[in-house]
Design a protein around this motif. Structure first.
Motif, mmCIF file in Angstrom:
data_model
loop_
_atom_site.group_PDB
_atom_site.id
_atom_site.type_symbol
_atom_site.label_atom_id
_atom_site.label_comp_id
_atom_site.label_asym_id
_atom_site.label_seq_id
_atom_site.Cartn_x
_atom_site.Cartn_y
_atom_site.Cartn_z
ATOM 1 N N ARG A 21 0.979 -1.212 -0.086
ATOM 2 C CA ARG A 21 0.049 -0.098 -0.124
ATOM 3 C C ARG A 21 0.815 1.165 0.057
ATOM 4 O O ARG A 21 1.848 1.330 0.954
ATOM 5 C CB ARG A 21 -1.025 0.004 1.296
ATOM 6 C CG ARG A 21 -1.897 -1.005 1.102
ATOM 7 C CD ARG A 21 -3.022 -0.882 2.377
ATOM 8 N NE ARG A 21 -3.967 -1.873 2.428
ATOM 9 C CZ ARG A 21 -4.949 -1.761 3.175
ATOM 10 N NH1 ARG A 21 -5.050 -0.864 4.143
ATOM 11 N NH2 ARG A 21 -5.995 -2.509 3.045
ATOM 12 N N PRO A 29 -8.314 0.761 -10.805
ATOM 13 C CA PRO A 29 -8.038 -0.614 -10.268
ATOM 14 C C PRO A 29 -8.091 -1.756 -11.516
ATOM 15 O O PRO A 29 -8.818 -1.430 -12.428
ATOM 16 C CB PRO A 29 -8.940 -1.267 -9.428
ATOM 17 C CG PRO A 29 -9.587 -0.093 -8.806
ATOM 18 C CD PRO A 29 -9.300 1.023 -9.829
ATOM 19 N N ARG A 64 -4.098 -2.629 -7.847
ATOM 20 C CA ARG A 64 -5.395 -3.586 -7.398
ATOM 21 C C ARG A 64 -6.450 -3.050 -6.497
ATOM 22 O O ARG A 64 -7.577 -3.393 -6.761
ATOM 23 C CB ARG A 64 -4.547 -4.387 -6.414
ATOM 24 C CG ARG A 64 -3.423 -5.399 -7.040
ATOM 25 C CD ARG A 64 -2.906 -6.354 -6.215
ATOM 26 N NE ARG A 64 -4.036 -7.339 -5.872
ATOM 27 C CZ ARG A 64 -3.748 -8.290 -4.799
ATOM 28 N NH1 ARG A 64 -2.719 -8.436 -4.139
ATOM 29 N NH2 ARG A 64 -4.689 -9.163 -4.669
ATOM 30 N N ASP A 65 -6.049 -1.891 -5.959
ATOM 31 C CA ASP A 65 -7.233 -1.310 -5.462
ATOM 32 C C ASP A 65 -7.135 0.007 -4.763
ATOM 33 O O ASP A 65 -5.911 0.571 -4.731
ATOM 34 C CB ASP A 65 -7.591 -2.036 -3.853
ATOM 35 C CG ASP A 65 -8.824 -1.739 -3.259
ATOM 36 O OD1 ASP A 65 -9.754 -1.245 -3.838
ATOM 37 O OD2 ASP A 65 -9.029 -1.990 -1.915
ATOM 38 N N GLN A 66 -7.908 1.007 -4.607
ATOM 39 C CA GLN A 66 -7.941 2.293 -4.356
ATOM 40 C C GLN A 66 -8.746 2.298 -2.844
ATOM 41 O O GLN A 66 -9.949 1.780 -2.899
ATOM 42 C CB GLN A 66 -8.653 3.367 -5.239
ATOM 43 C CG GLN A 66 -8.102 3.323 -6.518
ATOM 44 C CD GLN A 66 -6.659 4.319 -6.536
ATOM 45 O OE1 GLN A 66 -6.299 4.569 -5.534
ATOM 46 N NE2 GLN A 66 -6.184 4.724 -7.801
ATOM 47 N N GLY A 67 -8.412 2.762 -1.765
ATOM 48 C CA GLY A 67 -9.252 2.822 -0.695
ATOM 49 C C GLY A 67 -8.737 3.799 0.267
ATOM 50 O O GLY A 67 -8.143 4.671 0.203
ATOM 51 N N THR A 94 -3.272 3.403 -2.178
ATOM 52 C CA THR A 94 -3.524 2.769 -3.607
ATOM 53 C C THR A 94 -2.734 1.404 -3.220
ATOM 54 O O THR A 94 -1.445 1.535 -2.707
ATOM 55 C CB THR A 94 -2.833 3.462 -4.825
ATOM 56 O OG1 THR A 94 -3.380 4.768 -4.735
ATOM 57 C CG2 THR A 94 -2.966 2.526 -5.934
ATOM 58 N N GLU A 95 -3.537 0.496 -3.480
ATOM 59 C CA GLU A 95 -2.656 -0.939 -3.460
ATOM 60 C C GLU A 95 -2.296 -1.546 -4.801
ATOM 61 O O GLU A 95 -2.892 -1.516 -5.459
ATOM 62 C CB GLU A 95 -3.629 -1.999 -2.762
ATOM 63 C CG GLU A 95 -3.253 -3.259 -2.433
ATOM 64 C CD GLU A 95 -4.070 -4.285 -1.628
ATOM 65 O OE1 GLU A 95 -4.080 -5.492 -2.139
ATOM 66 O OE2 GLU A 95 -4.650 -3.581 -0.713
#
Length: 103
Positions: A21, A29, A64-67, A94-95
């Motif tokens: 992360r 993503p 892979r992911d936004q969170g 951001t992952e």
């Protein structure tokens, strides 16, 4: 092969297949990105250190992911003045997954 990259004002030691992360980066993503701020790259005793970055070094990654991270609670108080302030913050991240290291 490993690399030391810089993104978001922080440094990370990464290898192909790692997931980490980082501070928020633009992108959806599933999209690919290239990180050019490679500070060091190598394997075993064959290590190249940049001044400040390695020429031709890059790291390929996939988003892979936004969170958002966990909530951090901020509480301020001044004694005997009747002043209190409550505030919260969730840091966006951001992952990413490292798909390739080139040096």
């Amino acid at each position: 092969m490993f690399a030391v990259i810089e993104t978001g004002g922080k440094q990370y030691k990464v290898r192909e297949g790692d997931t980490l992360r980082v501070e928020k980066l633009d992108g959806e993503p599933g999209s690919d990105l290239t990180i050019d701020r490679v500070l060091m790259v190598g394997e075993g005793s064959d290590v190249r250190v940049g001044k400040p970055t390695v020429d031709g070094g890059s790291v390929k990654a996939t988003i892979r992911d936004q969170g958002k991270g966990p909530k951090v609670r901020i509480f301020k108080k001044k004694r005997r003045k009747g002043y209190t302030k409550r505030q919260g913050h969730r840091q966006p991240y951001t992952e990413i997954e490292i798909t390739g290291v080139q040096g």
